[in-house]
Design a protein around this motif. Structure first.
Motif, mmCIF file in Angstrom:
data_model
loop_
_atom_site.group_PDB
_atom_site.id
_atom_site.type_symbol
_atom_site.label_atom_id
_atom_site.label_comp_id
_atom_site.label_asym_id
_atom_site.label_seq_id
_atom_site.Cartn_x
_atom_site.Cartn_y
_atom_site.Cartn_z
ATOM 1 N N UNK A 95 36.465 6.500 29.061
ATOM 2 C CA UNK A 95 37.497 5.448 28.988
ATOM 3 C C UNK A 95 38.337 5.396 30.253
ATOM 4 N N UNK A 96 38.030 6.254 31.225
ATOM 5 C CA UNK A 96 38.845 6.322 32.446
ATOM 6 C C UNK A 96 38.334 5.310 33.460
ATOM 7 N N UNK A 97 39.211 4.407 33.877
ATOM 8 C CA UNK A 97 38.849 3.349 34.813
ATOM 9 C C UNK A 97 39.412 3.624 36.202
ATOM 10 N N UNK A 98 38.661 3.238 37.230
ATOM 11 C CA UNK A 98 39.094 3.317 38.621
ATOM 12 C C UNK A 98 38.836 1.960 39.270
ATOM 13 N N UNK A 99 39.352 1.726 40.486
ATOM 14 C CA UNK A 99 39.050 0.461 41.179
ATOM 15 C C UNK A 99 37.553 0.237 41.403
ATOM 16 N N UNK A 100 36.745 1.319 41.356
ATOM 17 C CA UNK A 100 35.305 1.198 41.551
ATOM 18 C C UNK A 100 34.534 1.189 40.238
ATOM 19 N N UNK A 101 35.255 1.050 39.133
ATOM 20 C CA UNK A 101 34.591 0.999 37.844
ATOM 21 C C UNK A 101 34.918 2.194 36.981
ATOM 22 N N UNK A 102 34.266 2.233 35.829
ATOM 23 C CA UNK A 102 34.515 3.314 34.889
ATOM 24 C C UNK A 102 33.872 4.622 35.355
ATOM 25 N N UNK A 103 34.535 5.709 34.988
ATOM 26 C CA UNK A 103 33.985 7.027 35.284
ATOM 27 C C UNK A 103 32.891 7.335 34.266
ATOM 28 N N UNK A 104 31.742 7.793 34.774
ATOM 29 C CA UNK A 104 30.613 8.117 33.901
ATOM 30 C C UNK A 104 30.161 9.547 34.175
ATOM 31 N N UNK A 105 29.549 10.150 33.176
ATOM 32 C CA UNK A 105 28.956 11.478 33.305
ATOM 33 C C UNK A 105 27.456 11.339 33.116
ATOM 34 N N UNK A 106 26.690 11.907 34.030
ATOM 35 C CA UNK A 106 25.243 11.806 33.928
ATOM 36 C C UNK A 106 24.552 12.958 34.617
#
Length: 346
Positions: A95-106
């Motif tokens: 749910x964490x958003x940044x100017x470059x989009x959402x933070x994802x874990x992969x």
């Protein structure tokens, strides 16, 4: 002995903090990644901002990219997953958003370069580190920086690698001097008495500033923050005050006001060394005044890495720089990451 031997398995979450831009933090990160890969350690990476991009967005200087092996778990942002980088199998969209989009874990599905990103909040960093360990990581590396020092807090990481180098100053002596100040700040000892630590931790968890008296009673100060509140805090001091607990940061003005109004010997307590923002000259001045500054949670500095080269074109003689830094910090292992980060003999 190599860096990875000091890091793992005694630590599960480790932050890498640079004393300045281009101090060698990413080189240190890449060296630890390579050493962990050689040992078959399941690794995860997260940043308190952004790292792995080929060019620094602020200084426009070239940066060493971050290279990972297949299976490495990474935290990044949606727009940083690019065709020229390693493919990423997404495990979780946060749910964490940044100017470059959402933070994802992969997970990296092939060897290759990646950009790592993440949140600024220490609690969110800690939560995502735990998520990555739940996905199978045995060791999490946090890419941090001195201006985002939350990653070094004991609440977040088990230990910290401090990366320093020629980019910090043109004088080798000045680099060592500035690095020593950071180490001294991070190495502030914890308060000795366990019951005082417990009381101070309770005050800090409530986000308040408080005084612990000789009989262990607590007097709360009516302020929302300890910043620029030294004179207000001083007004609450009595002959029985023994500890001043700051839930926020320790600054020169706040501590000076407290000390000038103390009615006896007191100790000033902060959560950990990342909360201390006192310039070197001011710290010496306060110590001459009798400052007793302690922390509730001590920072574990695992090692220091040195980079003798600056992107501005100047450099130090590598072996001399390494030996001088080792003499300055004899109790902490020091490695030259440009030479492979190994070979420390002690």
């Amino acid at each position: 002995m190599k860096l990875i031997d000091l890091i793992y398995p005694s630590n599960r979450i480790v932050s890498i903090v640079g004393t300045s831009k281009n101090a060698g933090k990413t080189v240190t990160l890449n060296e630890i990644i390579a050493q962990a890969g050689d040992r078959g350690i399941s690794l995860a990476l997260i940043s308190t901002g952004r790292d792995g991009e080929r060019r620094d967005v602020l200084t426009e200087t070239e940066k060493p990219p971050v290279f990972v092996r297949k299976g490495t778990i990474v935290t990044t942002v949606e727009n940083a997953i690019k065709p020229e980088y390693a493919g990423i199998e997404i495990f979780s969209v946060t749910d964490y958003n940044t100017p470059m989009g959402r933070v994802v874990i992969g997970k990296a599905v092939e060897d290759g370069y990646v950009e790592i990103s993440g949140p600024y909040s220490s609690r969110t960093i800690k939560s995502m580190c735990e998520d990555m360990m739940a996905f199978g990581a045995k060791l999490v590396l946090i890419d941090g920086s001195l201006d985002r020092r939350a990653s070094a807090a004991p609440f977040v990481s088990d230990g910290t690698i401090l990366a320093t180098g020629a980019a910090l100053a043109r004088s080798q002596d000045l680099v060592i001097d500035k690095t020593m100040h950071i180490i001294n700040t991070y190495s502030i000892p914890s308060v000795e008495r366990g019951e005082i630590r417990d009381l101070a931790r309770e005050i800090m968890e409530e986000g308040k500033t408080g005084l612990i008296n000789e009989d262990l009673s607590i007097t709360y100060v009516d302020t929302l923050t300890s910043l620029r509140s030294g004179s207000l805090i001083a007004g609450y001091l009595t002959d029985s005050t023994r500890y001043v607990v700051l839930s926020g940061s320790a600054t020169t003005d706040t501590i000076k006001d407290i000390m000038q109004n103390a009615r006896g010997e007191i100790q000033i307590l902060v959560k950990d060394g990342t909360r201390v923002f006192i310039p070197q000259r001011d710290l010496h001045m306060l110590q001459k005044m009798g400052l007793q500054l302690k922390v509730v949670d001590a920072i574990n500095i695992i090692a220091v890495t040195v980079n003798p080269y600056s992107p501005e074109g100047y450099y130090f003689e590598a072996l001399t720089f390494l030996e001088n830094m080792r003499r300055a910090v004899p109790d902490i292992p020091v490695f030259d990451v440009m030479q492979g980060g190994s070979g420390y003999d002690y």
